[in-house]
Design an enzyme around this catalytic site. Structure first.
Site, short mmCIF file in Angstrom:
data_model
loop_
_atom_site.label_atom_id
_atom_site.label_comp_id
_atom_site.label_asym_id
_atom_site.label_seq_id
_atom_site.Cartn_x
_atom_site.Cartn_y
_atom_site.Cartn_z
NE ARG A 58 -1.74 -2.28 2.84
CZ ARG A 58 -1.88 -3.56 2.50
NH1 ARG A 58 -2.92 -3.94 1.84
NH2 ARG A 58 -0.98 -4.46 2.85
CE LYS A 87 26.77 -3.89 -7.55
NZ LYS A 87 27.01 -2.87 -8.58
NE ARG A 108 7.41 0.76 4.72
CZ ARG A 108 6.18 0.24 4.70
NH1 ARG A 108 6.01 -1.02 4.31
NH2 ARG A 108 5.15 0.94 5.07
C1 NCD Z 1 2.05 -1.13 8.11
C2 NCD Z 1 3.57 -0.96 8.20
O1 NCD Z 1 4.28 -1.22 7.26
O2 NCD Z 1 3.96 -0.50 9.27
N1 NCD Z 1 1.59 -1.31 6.83
C3 NCD Z 1 1.30 -0.21 6.07
O3 NCD Z 1 2.14 0.60 5.77
N2 NCD Z 1 0.02 -0.05 5.71
C4 NCD Z 1 1.49 -2.09 9.06
C5 NCD Z 1 2.05 -3.48 9.14
O4 NCD Z 1 2.98 -3.86 8.43
O5 NCD Z 1 1.51 -4.24 9.96
#
Ligand code: NCD
Length: 309
Positions: A58, A87, A108
């Protein structure tokens, strides 16, 4: 030009009330434009880079959709195994490189604090899409947006947060935003997965009304919204401990029948077994609407941090 222009989005609790309001109202304007089928060009000529060092469905896809819906373009690194981090390239070097390609970066990463480190390395706006067990500010913003849409004003609502409140990063900022808006909070988690004490202490200092306990059914009888989180398997060192706790809370139709009438059920998703599929037909089951709300909210963030709202 708003104060968000050029800003990194690393923790949503640091946004002022005015900035929060602006994000939510911009999201709602973009949502109306999407519904009307308008072709938006706010981000024309701009490139978004999405760097995902951890799995995502998502968050990455809704950021990319948001950029495309605003007329911008996207480059992505969705699998660190196929990039130079495999690497041994440092995060800082990767960021400095990508800064040469993109106008805004969404990242992320599994390490708590990494988003700040990434943002410090570059001059373009950086948006944290989840740093380990740390923060996930854009999820918190879309959760607030969803709650407002589902319930109207937040003030006076009672919201239960249930599940892995220790490792589930989405709740770590959401609770600040809710407490600021006058929401009563109930925390329900299995032993050992409670909300970090530092966060609870902070919230109490802010004057928030909080109670903690283990009885989900009782909490649901008092709540306008139930926000369920997944037990975060990937954060457990001991697989046996995960097995012991997984499945400790399962929301099914029978529980909803016993709950406060009209209760909204939210979940950042993915779910594993916390909410049974039969709940999906319940009209208060808001989790797929919540996932869809990620697009207008992330459109608002992209446009605001680049001054193109
Ligand atoms: C969440 C996350 O990655 O923290 N997912 C998300 O971004 N909708 C929740 C999860 O992984 O449980």
């Amino acid at each position: 030009m708003s104060t968000l222009c050029g800003k990194d989005i690393l923790r949503s609790d640091l946004l002022s009330d005015g900035e929060l309001e602006l994000i939510l109202s911009t999201a709602s304007r973009f949502e109306r434009a999407l519904t009307a089928g308008d072709r938006l060009t706010n981000m024309q000529g701009q490139v978004l880079a999405t760097l995902f060092f951890e799995p995502s469905t998502r968050t990455r896809l809704s950021f990319e959709t948001a950029m495309l819906r605003l007329g911008g373009q996207v480059i992505t690194m969705a699998d660190p195994k196929t990039s130079s981090s495999a690497k041994g390239e440092s995060l800082v070097d990767s960021m400095r490189t990508v800064e040469g390609y993109a106008d805004v970066i969404v990242i992320r990463h599994p390490r708590k604090g990494s988003a700040q480190e990434a943002a410090d390395a570059v001059a373009v706006p950086v948006i944290n899409a989840g740093d380990g067990t740390g923060q996930h500010p854009t999820q918190a913003l879309l959760d607030v947006y969803t709650m407002q849409k589902e319930k109207g004003a937040l003030e006076g609502l009672t919201v239960t947060l249930a599940g892995d409140l220790k490792n589930g990063r989405t709740v770590h900022l959401l609770v600040y935003l809710l407490a600021r808006s006058g929401v009563r909070l109930l925390f329900v988690s299995p032993p050992g997965l409670e909300m970090p004490a530092a966060i609870t202490a902070d919230l109490k200092k802010l004057g928030a009304e909080i109670s903690e306990g283990g009885d989900l059914a009782a909490a649901m009888r008092r709540s306008d919204v139930l926000y369920v989180t997944r037990i975060q398997r990937e954060r457990f060192e001991d697989p046996a401990a995960y097995e012991r706790l997984s499945g400790s809370y399962v929301v099914d139709r029978a529980m909803i029948q016993q709950a406060k009438p009209g209760i909204s059920i939210m979940h950042p998703l993915p779910r594993v077994d916390e909410i049974t599929a039969e709940v999906d037909d319940y009209e208060g089951a808001a989790y797929f609407r919540q996932a869809a709300n990620g697009v207008p909210v992330r459109m608002a963030l992209l446009a605001l941090v680049t001054g193109r709202n």
